[in-house]
Design an enzyme around this catalytic site. Structure first.
Site, PDB file in Angstrom:
ATOM      1  CE1 TYR A  13       7.592  25.114 -16.547  1.00  0.00           C
ATOM      2  CE2 TYR A  13       6.400  26.705 -17.882  1.00  0.00           C
ATOM      3  CZ  TYR A  13       7.593  26.173 -17.434  1.00  0.00           C
ATOM      4  OH  TYR A  13       8.787  26.701 -17.849  1.00  0.00           O
ATOM      5  CD  GLU A  60       9.091  29.030 -20.525  1.00  0.00           C
ATOM      6  OE1 GLU A  60       8.601  28.766 -19.406  1.00  0.00           O
ATOM      7  OE2 GLU A  60       9.359  30.178 -20.897  1.00  0.00           O
ATOM      8  CD1 TRP A  67      12.164  26.635 -16.588  1.00  0.00           C
ATOM      9  CD2 TRP A  67      12.379  27.959 -18.381  1.00  0.00           C
ATOM     10  NE1 TRP A  67      12.672  27.833 -16.163  1.00  0.00           N
ATOM     11  CE2 TRP A  67      12.815  28.661 -17.242  1.00  0.00           C
ATOM     12  CE3 TRP A  67      12.439  28.586 -19.638  1.00  0.00           C
ATOM     13  CZ2 TRP A  67      13.284  29.974 -17.313  1.00  0.00           C
ATOM     14  CZ3 TRP A  67      12.903  29.884 -19.696  1.00  0.00           C
ATOM     15  CH2 TRP A  67      13.316  30.569 -18.544  1.00  0.00           C
ATOM     16  CD  GLU A  74      10.915  30.304 -11.666  1.00  0.00           C
ATOM     17  OE1 GLU A  74      11.699  30.016 -12.590  1.00  0.00           O
ATOM     18  OE2 GLU A  74       9.729  30.596 -11.838  1.00  0.00           O
TER      19      GLU A  74
HETATM   20  C1  BGC Z   1       8.608  31.546 -17.481  1.00  0.00           C
HETATM   21  C2  BGC Z   1      10.009  31.359 -16.945  1.00  0.00           C
HETATM   22  C3  BGC Z   1       9.960  30.688 -15.594  1.00  0.00           C
HETATM   23  C4  BGC Z   1       9.274  29.338 -15.741  1.00  0.00           C
HETATM   24  C5  BGC Z   1       9.153  28.551 -14.456  1.00  0.00           C
HETATM   25  C6  BGC Z   1       7.678  30.415 -17.226  1.00  0.00           C
HETATM   26  O1  BGC Z   1       6.453  30.921 -16.809  1.00  0.00           O
HETATM   27  O2  BGC Z   1       8.647  31.899 -18.839  1.00  0.00           O
HETATM   28  O3  BGC Z   1      10.668  32.585 -16.902  1.00  0.00           O
HETATM   29  O4  BGC Z   1      11.225  30.540 -15.037  1.00  0.00           O
HETATM   30  O5  BGC Z   1       7.979  29.523 -16.226  1.00  0.00           O
HETATM   31  O6  BGC Z   1       8.316  29.184 -13.547  1.00  0.00           O
END
Ligand code: BGC
Length: 442
Positions: free
Chosen positions: A279, A340, A378, A385
Site C-alpha cells: 500500500y 493486494e 483491493w 474496514e
Molecule cells: C488487509 C485488508 C484491509 C486492507 C485495507 C490489508 O491490510 O488485508 O483486510 O481491508 O489492507 O486496509
C-alpha cells in the site's frame, strides 16, 4: 514505448476477505469485539457486510463483466468450524457454490485460510498464544481443503500475519487488545508453525496445490536520511516485520527474538510463490520507547495522500515502492503475485491515477526480469474496514451498506479494460488520467 503490455496468462484480480464481505459472521471474535463501546469508528457494525454469504454471485457477475481473470477471497474458520472439531457441512457447501460460481464465470479463485478473523471458541482458549494453535489451524485447513480441492488449487495460508499481530499485541487496537511483547513473540512463533503445517497439509491433500502467503511489505526508511538512529529503527522494523518471517519460510530457521535460530523442517522451503500486499511506505523516526520498537512512523509532509490522510497507514502515494519490493524479493527465486494494492478514495479522483502508477512500476519490474504473475486490486466493492468500519472506501464499486446499492466508480471500467487487453495504452491513459501520460510513456 507506445503501450505497456503484460505477459500472457497474467492474472488480473480483485481481493476480498470473508469477514469484510459475507455478513453475519456471528461466530468470529470480531463480531463480539464490534459490540464493545468505542471499538469501531462511529459505532459501525459489519452487519450484512456486502451480503456475500447469501449472494456473492451478483458481485461475481460484476467481476465477470469487467473481464477479470481471478478473484481472491477467504474462507471463514468460525463458520466452517463453529465449535472445536465440529464442521458445518452446509457452510462448506456454500463455499463450494461460491468457488464453483467463480469458475463457471471463468474467474480463477485464490483462497486464503486466515484473514484476521478467528472463531470465538479459539480466541477463548487463548487464540494464537496457545501452544495447540498450529495443530488446530492445520486441522481446519486440512478438512476445508479436502472439501474444496476439486474447485481450487491456489491457496494462501495467512493474510498479513504480522499486521494482525501488530494491531492485536502491540497497538492494542484489535482483539484481544493487548500490548504485550512476550505474548506477541509467542503468537508470531505459532503463526509461523501454523503456516508450515498448513503448507504441508495442503500438499498432502492435493498433489497440484500451489500455496503461498500474503505478506504485507512496507518500505521502512529513516525519516531523516542523515540520522543513524532513524535508519537503525527502520532496519529493526524491517527485520521484525519482514525478514524473520521470510527467512524462516526459506531456510526453516526461526531467528531471535521469535526463536534462537532453531530449525524446523516443515518451515523450510514452505511457499510456492510470494504474495505481496503493498500500500505505502513508512518513514521511521527513532524513539527511546521500546513498545514502539524504538521508532515511530511518520508520513512525508510533501506526499500525496489518499482519503486516509497523512496519518493513515495505507495512505501515501509511493508507487516506486512496488518496483523496489519486487526487485528485492527476486532473491527468493519464486513467482510473485501482488495480492493486494489499493486505496480509500470515495470520489475516485485519485484511484485511476494510483492504479496506473502502481501498474507502471510493476511493469518496469517485469521488464527488469521479475517473475510477477498477477495483480489483485483491493477491493471490488466497498466493504467493512475493521476498526475503521464503513468510513474508508476501497472499492472499484461504490456500495451503500444500508441499501446494498452498488455503483461502479470510473476506475472499475478502466481496470476492466486493462485486464481485458493485458495492456495500458495511451488512449486509456488519456481518458482516465492524462497527467500520467508523460510519466508512463516517457
Ligand atoms: C488487509 C485488508 C484491509 C486492507 C485495507 C490489508 O491490510 O488485508 O483486510 O481491508 O489492507 O486496509
Amino acid at each position: 514505448m507506445n503501450r505497456l503490455t503484460f505477459p500472457d496468462g497474467f492474472l488480473w484480480g480483485t481481493a476480498s476477505s470473508a469477514y469484510q464481505t459475507e455478513g453475519d459472521n456471528a461466530n468470529s471474535q470480531w463480531w463480539e469485539f464490534e459490540r464493545q463501546r468505542g471499538a469501531i469508528w462511529h459505532g459501525d457494525r459489519s452487519g450484512l457486510a456486502c451480503d456475500w454469504w447469501r449472494n456473492a454471485e451478483q458481485d461475481f457477475d460484476r467481476i465477470q463483466a469487467l473481464g477479470l481473470s481471478s478473484h481472491r477471497l477467504s474462507v471463514e474458520w468460525s463458520r466452517i468450524e463453529p465449535r472445536p472439531g465440529e464442521f458445518d457441512h452446509a457452510a462448506l457447501d456454500r463455499y463450494r457454490a461460491m468457488l464453483g460460481g467463480l469458475r463457471d464465470r471463468g474467474i480463477k479463485p485464490m483462497v486464503a485460510f486466515h484473514h484476521f478473523s478467528d472463531p470465538r471458541w479459539f480466541a477463548r482458549r487463548g487464540g494464537w498464544e496457545s501452544p495447540d494453535a498450529p495443530t488446530r489451524f492445520q486441522y481446519f485447513v486440512r478438512t476445508t481443503a479436502n472439501a474444496l480441492r476439486d474447485l481450487c488449487d491456489f491457496w494462501l495460508t495467512f493474510n498479513e500475519p504480522l499486521i494482525g499481530l501488530g494491531q492485536s499485541y502491540f497497538q492494542g487496537k484489535w482483539p484481544p487488545q493487548k500490548r504485550d511483547p512476550v505474548a506477541a513473540i509467542k503468537v508470531f512463533r505459532h503463526m509461523l508453525l501454523a503456516h508450515a503445517r498448513a503448507y504441508r497439509a495442503l500438499h498432502v491433500v492435493q498433489s497440484n496445490a500451489y500455496v503461498g502467503y500474503a505478506k504485507a511489505v512496507r518500505l521502512f526508511k529513516g525519516v531523516r536520511p542523515q540520522s543513524q538512529p532513524d535508519r537503525y529503527a527502520a532496519g529493526l522494523k524491517r527485520y521484525l516485520f519482514e525478514h524473520i518471517w521470510f527467512t524462516a519460510t526459506v531456510d526453516g530457521r526461526i531467528r531471535p527474538p521469535v526463536g534462537v535460530g532453531d530449525y524446523n523442517h516443515e518451515l523450510a522451503d514452505s511457499f510456492d510463490f510470494i504474495g505481496v500486499n503493498y500500500y505505502s511506505r513508512d518513514l521511521v523516526r527513532f524513539s527511546p520507547n521500546p513498545l514502539s520498537l524504538f521508532g515511530t512512523e511518520e508520513y512525508a509532509a510533501y506526499g500525496e495522500f489518499s482519503d486516509a490522510g497523512p496519518d493513515g497507514p495505507y495512505s501515501e502515494y509511493h508507487p516506486k515502492g512496488l518496483y523496489q519490493i519486487c526487485k528485492e524479493l527476486e532473491v527468493f527465486g519464486k513467482p510473485i503475485y501482488i495480492t493486494e494494492n489499493g486505496l480509500p478514495d470515495a470520489d475516485d479522483d485519485q484511484r485511476p491515477r494510483w492504479i496506473l502508477g502502481h501498474l507502471h512500476q510493476l511493469h518496469r519490474a517485469i521488464v527488469a526480469g521479475c517473475d510477477v504473475r498477477g495483480y489483485y486490486h483491493w477491493t471490488l466493492v466497498d466493504n467493512f474496514e475493521w476498526t475503521e468500519g464503513w468510513t474508508p472506501r476501497f472499492g472499484l464499486i461504490e456500495m451503500n451498506h444500508a441499501t446494498q446499492a452498488r455503483r461502479p466508480r470510473p476506475s472499475a471500467a478502466m481496470y476492466g479494460e486493462i485486464a481485458r487487453t493485458d495492456a495500458i495504452t495511451p488512449s486509456l491513459v488519456e481518458r482516465y488520467a492524462p497527467e500520467m501520460r508523460a510519466i508512463i510513456f516517457e
